[in-house]
Design a protein around this motif. Sequence first.
Motif, PDB file in Angstrom:
ATOM      1  N   ALA A  69       5.930 -27.469   0.436  1.00 25.37           N
ATOM      2  CA  ALA A  69       4.610 -27.616   1.054  1.00 25.37           C
ATOM      3  C   ALA A  69       4.383 -26.592   2.159  1.00 25.37           C
ATOM      4  N   ALA A  70       5.447 -26.170   2.800  1.00 29.84           N
ATOM      5  CA  ALA A  70       5.329 -25.209   3.895  1.00 29.84           C
ATOM      6  C   ALA A  70       5.217 -23.762   3.403  1.00 29.84           C
ATOM      7  N   GLU A  71       5.513 -23.549   2.123  1.00 28.93           N
ATOM      8  CA  GLU A  71       5.454 -22.189   1.578  1.00 28.93           C
ATOM      9  C   GLU A  71       4.013 -21.819   1.244  1.00 28.93           C
ATOM     10  N   PRO A  72       3.623 -20.579   1.509  1.00 30.89           N
ATOM     11  CA  PRO A  72       2.256 -20.175   1.162  1.00 30.89           C
ATOM     12  C   PRO A  72       2.082 -20.105  -0.353  1.00 30.89           C
ATOM     13  N   TRP A  73       0.882 -20.362  -0.776  1.00 33.06           N
ATOM     14  CA  TRP A  73       0.540 -20.317  -2.190  1.00 33.06           C
ATOM     15  C   TRP A  73      -0.373 -19.131  -2.404  1.00 33.06           C
ATOM     16  N   PRO A  74      -0.178 -18.369  -3.469  1.00 29.91           N
ATOM     17  CA  PRO A  74      -1.028 -17.183  -3.663  1.00 29.91           C
ATOM     18  C   PRO A  74      -2.464 -17.590  -4.006  1.00 29.91           C
ATOM     19  N   LEU A  75      -3.367 -17.344  -3.102  1.00 29.35           N
ATOM     20  CA  LEU A  75      -4.750 -17.726  -3.324  1.00 29.35           C
ATOM     21  C   LEU A  75      -5.533 -16.576  -3.927  1.00 29.35           C
ATOM     22  N   PRO A  76      -6.323 -16.878  -4.944  1.00 29.06           N
ATOM     23  CA  PRO A  76      -7.166 -15.827  -5.509  1.00 29.06           C
ATOM     24  C   PRO A  76      -8.241 -15.402  -4.510  1.00 29.06           C
ATOM     25  N   ASP A  77      -8.638 -14.164  -4.589  1.00 30.38           N
ATOM     26  CA  ASP A  77      -9.711 -13.645  -3.746  1.00 30.38           C
ATOM     27  C   ASP A  77     -10.466 -12.600  -4.547  1.00 30.38           C
ATOM     28  N   THR A  78     -11.299 -13.087  -5.473  1.00 32.10           N
ATOM     29  CA  THR A  78     -12.018 -12.206  -6.395  1.00 32.10           C
ATOM     30  C   THR A  78     -13.369 -11.754  -5.863  1.00 32.10           C
ATOM     31  N   GLY A  79     -13.853 -12.457  -4.825  1.00 27.92           N
ATOM     32  CA  GLY A  79     -15.161 -12.119  -4.280  1.00 27.92           C
ATOM     33  C   GLY A  79     -16.243 -13.118  -4.650  1.00 27.92           C
ATOM     34  N   THR A  80     -15.948 -14.010  -5.616  1.00 20.55           N
ATOM     35  CA  THR A  80     -16.908 -15.072  -5.956  1.00 20.55           C
ATOM     36  C   THR A  80     -16.156 -16.385  -6.098  1.00 20.55           C
ATOM     37  N   LEU A  81     -16.836 -17.473  -5.744  1.00 20.83           N
ATOM     38  CA  LEU A  81     -16.209 -18.781  -5.864  1.00 20.83           C
ATOM     39  C   LEU A  81     -15.933 -19.127  -7.318  1.00 20.83           C
ATOM     40  N   ALA A  82     -16.837 -18.779  -8.205  1.00 19.82           N
ATOM     41  CA  ALA A  82     -16.632 -19.100  -9.625  1.00 19.82           C
ATOM     42  C   ALA A  82     -15.325 -18.500 -10.128  1.00 19.82           C
ATOM     43  N   GLU A  83     -15.116 -17.240  -9.853  1.00 14.40           N
ATOM     44  CA  GLU A  83     -13.889 -16.588 -10.326  1.00 14.40           C
ATOM     45  C   GLU A  83     -12.657 -17.056  -9.564  1.00 14.40           C
ATOM     46  N   ASP A  84     -12.812 -17.355  -8.276  1.00 16.22           N
ATOM     47  CA  ASP A  84     -11.672 -17.883  -7.516  1.00 16.22           C
ATOM     48  C   ASP A  84     -11.238 -19.243  -8.052  1.00 16.22           C
ATOM     49  N   LEU A  85     -12.199 -20.128  -8.336  1.00 21.13           N
ATOM     50  CA  LEU A  85     -11.847 -21.440  -8.892  1.00 21.13           C
ATOM     51  C   LEU A  85     -11.228 -21.302 -10.276  1.00 21.13           C
ATOM     52  N   ARG A  86     -11.743 -20.398 -11.077  1.00 21.92           N
ATOM     53  CA  ARG A  86     -11.157 -20.169 -12.407  1.00 21.92           C
ATOM     54  C   ARG A  86      -9.730 -19.652 -12.286  1.00 21.92           C
ATOM     55  N   ALA A  87      -9.504 -18.748 -11.354  1.00 20.79           N
ATOM     56  CA  ALA A  87      -8.148 -18.229 -11.144  1.00 20.79           C
ATOM     57  C   ALA A  87      -7.221 -19.329 -10.627  1.00 20.79           C
ATOM     58  N   LEU A  88      -7.743 -20.192  -9.769  1.00 19.91           N
ATOM     59  CA  LEU A  88      -6.938 -21.293  -9.238  1.00 19.91           C
ATOM     60  C   LEU A  88      -6.536 -22.270 -10.341  1.00 19.91           C
ATOM     61  N   THR A  89      -7.494 -22.673 -11.172  1.00 15.97           N
ATOM     62  CA  THR A  89      -7.156 -23.613 -12.241  1.00 15.97           C
ATOM     63  C   THR A  89      -6.213 -22.974 -13.258  1.00 15.97           C
ATOM     64  N   GLU A  90      -6.367 -21.688 -13.475  1.00 21.48           N
ATOM     65  CA  GLU A  90      -5.450 -21.004 -14.389  1.00 21.48           C
ATOM     66  C   GLU A  90      -4.045 -20.931 -13.790  1.00 21.48           C
ATOM     67  N   LEU A  91      -3.963 -20.759 -12.489  1.00 19.57           N
ATOM     68  CA  LEU A  91      -2.673 -20.748 -11.807  1.00 19.57           C
ATOM     69  C   LEU A  91      -1.971 -22.100 -11.966  1.00 19.57           C
ATOM     70  N   VAL A  92      -2.710 -23.184 -11.822  1.00 15.14           N
ATOM     71  CA  VAL A  92      -2.136 -24.510 -12.011  1.00 15.14           C
ATOM     72  C   VAL A  92      -1.696 -24.684 -13.458  1.00 15.14           C
ATOM     73  N   ARG A  93      -2.561 -24.314 -14.392  1.00 14.45           N
ATOM     74  CA  ARG A  93      -2.244 -24.459 -15.821  1.00 14.45           C
ATOM     75  C   ARG A  93      -0.990 -23.685 -16.189  1.00 14.45           C
ATOM     76  N   THR A  94      -0.915 -22.435 -15.788  1.00 13.69           N
ATOM     77  CA  THR A  94       0.240 -21.613 -16.168  1.00 13.69           C
ATOM     78  C   THR A  94       1.499 -22.031 -15.423  1.00 13.69           C
ATOM     79  N   GLY A  95       1.330 -22.606 -14.224  1.00 18.30           N
ATOM     80  CA  GLY A  95       2.491 -23.106 -13.491  1.00 18.30           C
ATOM     81  C   GLY A  95       3.203 -24.206 -14.261  1.00 18.30           C
ATOM     82  N   PHE A  96       2.443 -25.125 -14.834  1.00 16.72           N
ATOM     83  CA  PHE A  96       3.056 -26.195 -15.617  1.00 16.72           C
ATOM     84  C   PHE A  96       3.565 -25.705 -16.961  1.00 16.72           C
ATOM     85  N   ALA A  97       3.016 -24.611 -17.461  1.00 15.76           N
ATOM     86  CA  ALA A  97       3.479 -24.049 -18.734  1.00 15.76           C
ATOM     87  C   ALA A  97       4.709 -23.159 -18.555  1.00 15.76           C
ATOM     88  N   ASP A  98       4.985 -22.744 -17.327  1.00 16.39           N
ATOM     89  CA  ASP A  98       6.115 -21.860 -17.049  1.00 16.39           C
ATOM     90  C   ASP A  98       7.429 -22.583 -17.370  1.00 16.39           C
TER      91      ASP A  98
END
Length: 193
Positions: A69-98
């Motif tokens: 919990a204390a470790e930083p998480w790589p946050l997307p910063d694409t310039g739009t909320l739509a793309e940031d949220l998409r990148a975030l959900t993809e990060l969660v999805r691929t994390g469980f698939a790893d």
Amino acid sequence: MEIQKRPGGRSARVRDAVRTATLAELTEHGYERLSVDAVAQRSGVHKTTVYRRWRSPEGLIADALDLAAAEPWPLPDTGTLAEDLRALTELVRTGFADPEAGPIASAFIAAAMQNPAAATALHDFYQARHRQSAEIVRRAVDRGELRPEVDAEQVVRFAVAPIYYRLFISREPVTAEDAREAADAALAAARAR
């Protein structure tokens, strides 16, 4: 759970060795077969030390989650909320698939379903992650994409919740399209208030 801490470098090295061994044991054997003895043996830390500081498999899991919990998480910063949220959900999805990270994350959730201390640690872990991830929503507010009164953490929870539902409730695969749809639905909800 309160972990006794000794000042100095040895304590940090012991904690790191035990955490590494805990994660390896979870990956290989899952929560059901996690044992203090196996973690002690794998970590090279005397088992009385591990029992004294962590007491149980749940204590090992709680401490590993506390460190994570204390470790930083790589946050997307694409310039739009739509793309940031998409990148975030993809990060969660691929994390469980790893193949390495996925079994550990699943084991944490399994432990939380069976033990109150692990459940508290998992809750605290996700609360920290949602707080960190809410930064993408706050940036969107600063850019004028959302109203200032939006609950940034709630937007994050809305985005990732469908992924967890599919993984752990309905036991369905989660595709990249599913992750994208979850992000888009959260964005629509945030815009609609």
